[in-house]
Scaffold this motif. Structure first.
Motif, PDB file in Angstrom:
ATOM      1  N   VAL A   1       0.841  -1.203   0.000  1.00 43.83           N
ATOM      2  CA  VAL A   1       0.000   0.000   0.000  1.00 43.83           C
ATOM      3  C   VAL A   1       0.872   1.248   0.000  1.00 43.83           C
ATOM      4  O   VAL A   1       0.631   2.186  -0.771  1.00 43.83           O
ATOM      5  CB  VAL A   1      -0.979  -0.014   1.197  1.00 43.83           C
ATOM      6  N   HIS A   2       1.890   1.273   0.832  1.00 41.08           N
ATOM      7  CA  HIS A   2       2.797   2.424   0.893  1.00 41.08           C
ATOM      8  C   HIS A   2       3.407   2.699  -0.484  1.00 41.08           C
ATOM      9  O   HIS A   2       3.449   3.845  -0.941  1.00 41.08           O
ATOM     10  CB  HIS A   2       3.882   2.176   1.946  1.00 41.08           C
ATOM     11  N   ASP A   3       3.845   1.647  -1.149  1.00 37.37           N
ATOM     12  CA  ASP A   3       4.450   1.789  -2.468  1.00 37.37           C
ATOM     13  C   ASP A   3       3.426   2.265  -3.500  1.00 37.37           C
ATOM     14  O   ASP A   3       3.716   3.138  -4.324  1.00 37.37           O
ATOM     15  CB  ASP A   3       5.075   0.460  -2.905  1.00 37.37           C
ATOM     16  N   LEU A   4       2.223   1.712  -3.464  1.00 35.32           N
ATOM     17  CA  LEU A   4       1.187   2.112  -4.419  1.00 35.32           C
ATOM     18  C   LEU A   4       0.757   3.566  -4.197  1.00 35.32           C
ATOM     19  O   LEU A   4       0.413   4.269  -5.151  1.00 35.32           O
ATOM     20  CB  LEU A   4      -0.011   1.168  -4.352  1.00 35.32           C
TER      21      LEU A   4
ATOM     22  N   MET B   1       2.228  -1.573 -17.628  1.00 34.69           N
ATOM     23  CA  MET B   1       3.159  -0.553 -17.136  1.00 34.69           C
ATOM     24  C   MET B   1       3.504  -0.799 -15.672  1.00 34.69           C
ATOM     25  O   MET B   1       4.650  -0.648 -15.264  1.00 34.69           O
ATOM     26  CB  MET B   1       2.571   0.850 -17.325  1.00 34.69           C
ATOM     27  N   LEU B   2       2.506  -1.186 -14.889  1.00 38.49           N
ATOM     28  CA  LEU B   2       2.758  -1.459 -13.479  1.00 38.49           C
ATOM     29  C   LEU B   2       3.681  -2.658 -13.316  1.00 38.49           C
ATOM     30  O   LEU B   2       4.655  -2.601 -12.557  1.00 38.49           O
ATOM     31  CB  LEU B   2       1.451  -1.699 -12.723  1.00 38.49           C
ATOM     32  N   VAL B   3       3.407  -3.743 -14.021  1.00 41.29           N
ATOM     33  CA  VAL B   3       4.264  -4.933 -13.912  1.00 41.29           C
ATOM     34  C   VAL B   3       5.685  -4.593 -14.354  1.00 41.29           C
ATOM     35  O   VAL B   3       6.656  -4.982 -13.713  1.00 41.29           O
ATOM     36  CB  VAL B   3       3.681  -6.113 -14.724  1.00 41.29           C
ATOM     37  N   ARG B   4       5.825  -3.844 -15.425  1.00 46.32           N
ATOM     38  CA  ARG B   4       7.157  -3.447 -15.901  1.00 46.32           C
ATOM     39  C   ARG B   4       7.891  -2.636 -14.834  1.00 46.32           C
ATOM     40  O   ARG B   4       9.086  -2.812 -14.618  1.00 46.32           O
ATOM     41  CB  ARG B   4       7.019  -2.645 -17.188  1.00 46.32           C
ATOM     42  N   ASP B   5       7.169  -1.734 -14.149  1.00 45.55           N
ATOM     43  CA  ASP B   5       7.780  -0.922 -13.092  1.00 45.55           C
ATOM     44  C   ASP B   5       8.167  -1.747 -11.868  1.00 45.55           C
ATOM     45  O   ASP B   5       9.202  -1.505 -11.248  1.00 45.55           O
ATOM     46  CB  ASP B   5       6.829   0.195 -12.651  1.00 45.55           C
TER      47      ASP B   5
ATOM     48  N   ASP C   1      13.914  -7.235 -12.772  1.00 43.36           N
ATOM     49  CA  ASP C   1      14.861  -8.204 -13.307  1.00 43.36           C
ATOM     50  C   ASP C   1      14.181  -9.157 -14.279  1.00 43.36           C
ATOM     51  O   ASP C   1      13.497 -10.084 -13.863  1.00 43.36           O
ATOM     52  CB  ASP C   1      15.510  -8.998 -12.173  1.00 43.36           C
ATOM     53  N   PHE C   2      14.380  -8.903 -15.557  1.00 39.48           N
ATOM     54  CA  PHE C   2      13.883  -9.821 -16.567  1.00 39.48           C
ATOM     55  C   PHE C   2      15.039 -10.435 -17.337  1.00 39.48           C
ATOM     56  O   PHE C   2      14.958 -10.664 -18.537  1.00 39.48           O
ATOM     57  CB  PHE C   2      12.886  -9.123 -17.506  1.00 39.48           C
ATOM     58  N   SER C   3      16.125 -10.722 -16.637  1.00 40.04           N
ATOM     59  CA  SER C   3      17.250 -11.430 -17.234  1.00 40.04           C
ATOM     60  C   SER C   3      16.910 -12.912 -17.211  1.00 40.04           C
ATOM     61  O   SER C   3      17.338 -13.657 -16.335  1.00 40.04           O
ATOM     62  CB  SER C   3      18.535 -11.159 -16.444  1.00 40.04           C
ATOM     63  N   LEU C   4      16.130 -13.328 -18.187  1.00 35.74           N
ATOM     64  CA  LEU C   4      15.635 -14.701 -18.214  1.00 35.74           C
ATOM     65  C   LEU C   4      16.714 -15.699 -18.591  1.00 35.74           C
ATOM     66  O   LEU C   4      16.613 -16.881 -18.263  1.00 35.74           O
ATOM     67  CB  LEU C   4      14.456 -14.812 -19.185  1.00 35.74           C
TER      68      LEU C   4
END
Length: 148
Positions: A46-49, A78-82, A86-89
C-alpha cells in the motif's frame, strides 16, 4: 518465469481496492484477511502504491485506501514493468555475468527477448478496469457482499 510475490500482491491490492465504490475505502486488515497475506506485507505494498500515485490513503477513523485515479487509467503492463526490475531470463541477458560460449552466435536470446516483448505488449492492453469487470463474482469470492 515467475512474477515476484510483491507484484502479485500489488495487483491483488489494486483489484480489491478497485471493487470499492464512491467514498468506500478498503482497509489493510480486510485485504490481509481476504488474501491471507500478512498485514505487514499489505502495508508495504500500500505504501508503495501510494508513492506511485495509484491509491490514496487516509488515516484515522473512517480512513483506509481507495484508488487515486479511475481504474481505466491504471495500466497493468506498465505497473508490472515498473515493479519487476529483473527480466534477465537467460544468463546472456546480463553482460556482466554472461559466461555462455555460444552467446555471440546464439539466436535463443533473440527469441526469448521477442517473447518477453510480446508478454509486456499483451499486459499493456489491459487496465485495472478490465481485471474487475466480473465484479459480482469477485466480490462474492472475497466475501464483500453487494456493491450497493
Amino acid at each position: 518465469m515467475n512474477l515476484k510475490k510483491y507484484t502479485d500482491y500489488s495487483l491483488r491490492v489494486l483489484i480489491f481496492t478497485g471493487l470499492k465504490h464512491g467514498e468506500e475505502r478498503a482497509r489493510i486488515k480486510e485485504i490481509s484477511d481476504v488474501y491471507n497475506i500478512s498485514q505487514e506485507h499489505v502495508r508495504k505494498v500500500v505504501h508503495d502504491l501510494v508513492k506511485r500515485g495509484l491509491i490514496e490513503s487516509t488515516r484515522g477513523r473512517g480512513g483506509g485506501i481507495r484508488l487515486a485515479k479511475p481504474a481505466h487509467e491504471i495500466n497493468i503492463g506498465m505497473l508490472v514493468r515498473d515493479l519487476e526490475q529483473d527480466f534477465s531470463l537467460l544468463e546472456c541477458f546480463d553482460k556482466g555475468t554472461n559466461h555462455c560460449v555460444i552467446s555471440p552466435g546464439c539466436s535463443l536470446k533473440h527469441v526469448i527477448n521477442k517473447a518477453l516483448g510480446t508478454f509486456f505488449k499483451v499486459l499493456e492492453e489491459y487496465t485495472l478496469e478490465d481485471l474487475i469487470q466480473n465484479e459480482e463474482e469477485l466480490r462474492a469470492l472475497m466475501g464483500m457482499g453487494n456493491s450497493d
